[in-house]
Design a protein around this motif. Structure first.
Motif, PDB file in Angstrom:
ATOM      1  N   GLU A   1       0.828  -1.211   0.000  1.00 55.88           N
ATOM      2  CA  GLU A   1       0.000   0.000   0.000  1.00 55.88           C
ATOM      3  C   GLU A   1       0.860   1.258   0.000  1.00 55.88           C
ATOM      4  N   TRP A   2       1.933   1.258   0.787  1.00 55.34           N
ATOM      5  CA  TRP A   2       2.856   2.396   0.796  1.00 55.34           C
ATOM      6  C   TRP A   2       3.441   2.613  -0.587  1.00 55.34           C
ATOM      7  N   SER A   3       3.838   1.520  -1.222  1.00 58.64           N
ATOM      8  CA  SER A   3       4.453   1.608  -2.549  1.00 58.64           C
ATOM      9  C   SER A   3       3.482   2.151  -3.583  1.00 58.64           C
ATOM     10  N   LYS A   4       2.257   1.662  -3.563  1.00 55.91           N
ATOM     11  CA  LYS A   4       1.247   2.156  -4.497  1.00 55.91           C
ATOM     12  C   LYS A   4       1.057   3.666  -4.326  1.00 55.91           C
ATOM     13  N   THR A   5       0.912   4.085  -3.084  1.00 57.29           N
ATOM     14  CA  THR A   5       0.714   5.507  -2.811  1.00 57.29           C
ATOM     15  C   THR A   5       1.910   6.334  -3.265  1.00 57.29           C
ATOM     16  N   LYS A   6       3.104   5.851  -2.975  1.00 54.98           N
ATOM     17  CA  LYS A   6       4.328   6.572  -3.347  1.00 54.98           C
ATOM     18  C   LYS A   6       4.456   6.701  -4.867  1.00 54.98           C
ATOM     19  N   VAL A   7       4.242   5.611  -5.578  1.00 56.53           N
ATOM     20  CA  VAL A   7       4.379   5.619  -7.035  1.00 56.53           C
ATOM     21  C   VAL A   7       3.294   6.491  -7.677  1.00 56.53           C
ATOM     22  N   GLU A   8       2.058   6.334  -7.235  1.00 62.28           N
ATOM     23  CA  GLU A   8       0.965   7.124  -7.799  1.00 62.28           C
ATOM     24  C   GLU A   8       1.170   8.616  -7.555  1.00 62.28           C
ATOM     25  N   SER A   9       1.602   8.969  -6.351  1.00 63.84           N
ATOM     26  CA  SER A   9       1.788  10.390  -6.042  1.00 63.84           C
ATOM     27  C   SER A   9       3.007  10.977  -6.746  1.00 63.84           C
ATOM     28  N   SER A  10       3.900  10.128  -7.235  1.00 64.17           N
ATOM     29  CA  SER A  10       5.036  10.645  -8.010  1.00 64.17           C
ATOM     30  C   SER A  10       4.606  11.035  -9.426  1.00 64.17           C
ATOM     31  N   VAL A  11       3.415  10.601  -9.825  1.00 59.65           N
ATOM     32  CA  VAL A  11       2.920  10.870 -11.168  1.00 59.65           C
ATOM     33  C   VAL A  11       1.862  11.982 -11.168  1.00 59.65           C
ATOM     34  N   THR A  12       0.957  11.949 -10.209  1.00 63.22           N
ATOM     35  CA  THR A  12      -0.137  12.918 -10.165  1.00 63.22           C
ATOM     36  C   THR A  12      -0.570  13.170  -8.729  1.00 63.22           C
ATOM     37  N   SER A  13      -1.105  14.338  -8.493  1.00 65.21           N
ATOM     38  CA  SER A  13      -1.601  14.661  -7.153  1.00 65.21           C
ATOM     39  C   SER A  13      -3.027  14.150  -6.950  1.00 65.21           C
TER      40      SER A  13
END
Length: 116
Positions: free
Chosen positions: A26-38
């Motif tokens: 879950e941390w990884s998903k959040t980190k990767v997604e937030s690196s692309v879009t807010s």
């Protein structure tokens, strides 16, 4: 992205650490997604169907799992390269995805105007 895929990647056969692996996932998903879009919640379809997203999430989850201790004797060069590569491709894919969405919105607006 499911837990079983991540477990295969890091070669975990039992379910003893599934709770912590799920947290890292879950941390990884959040980190990767937030690196692309807010606003990743608006682009769930994009992320679910993108292989670079899956690779970045798996690599980051494996990194979190394998580096739980405060010290490591392993260099992290491979993670850095692999994760940066996946994220750069993911960002490029996202820009193209947004452009396609904007173009399809413009086409729909033009079509609606023609019939009024």
């Amino acid at each position: 992205m499911d837990l079983e895929t991540v477990k295969k990647h890091i070669r975990v056969l039992d379910d003893f650490e599934d709770d912590i692996l799920t947290e890292y996932l879950e941390w990884s998903k959040t980190k990767v997604e937030s690196s692309v879009t807010s606003t990743p919640h608006l682009y769930i379809t994009f992320f679910e169907s993108n292989s670079h997203y899956k690779r970045a999430v798996i690599l980051l989850t494996a990194h979190y799992f394998n580096n739980r201790l405060p010290l490591s004797d392993k260099p992290q060069y491979n993670l850095s390269f692999g994760l940066r590569d996946a994220l750069s491709h993911l960002n490029a894919n996202f820009l193209m995805y947004q452009k396609e969405l904007n173009e399809s919105d413009e086409i729909e607006e033009i079509d609606e105007d023609e019939f009024d």
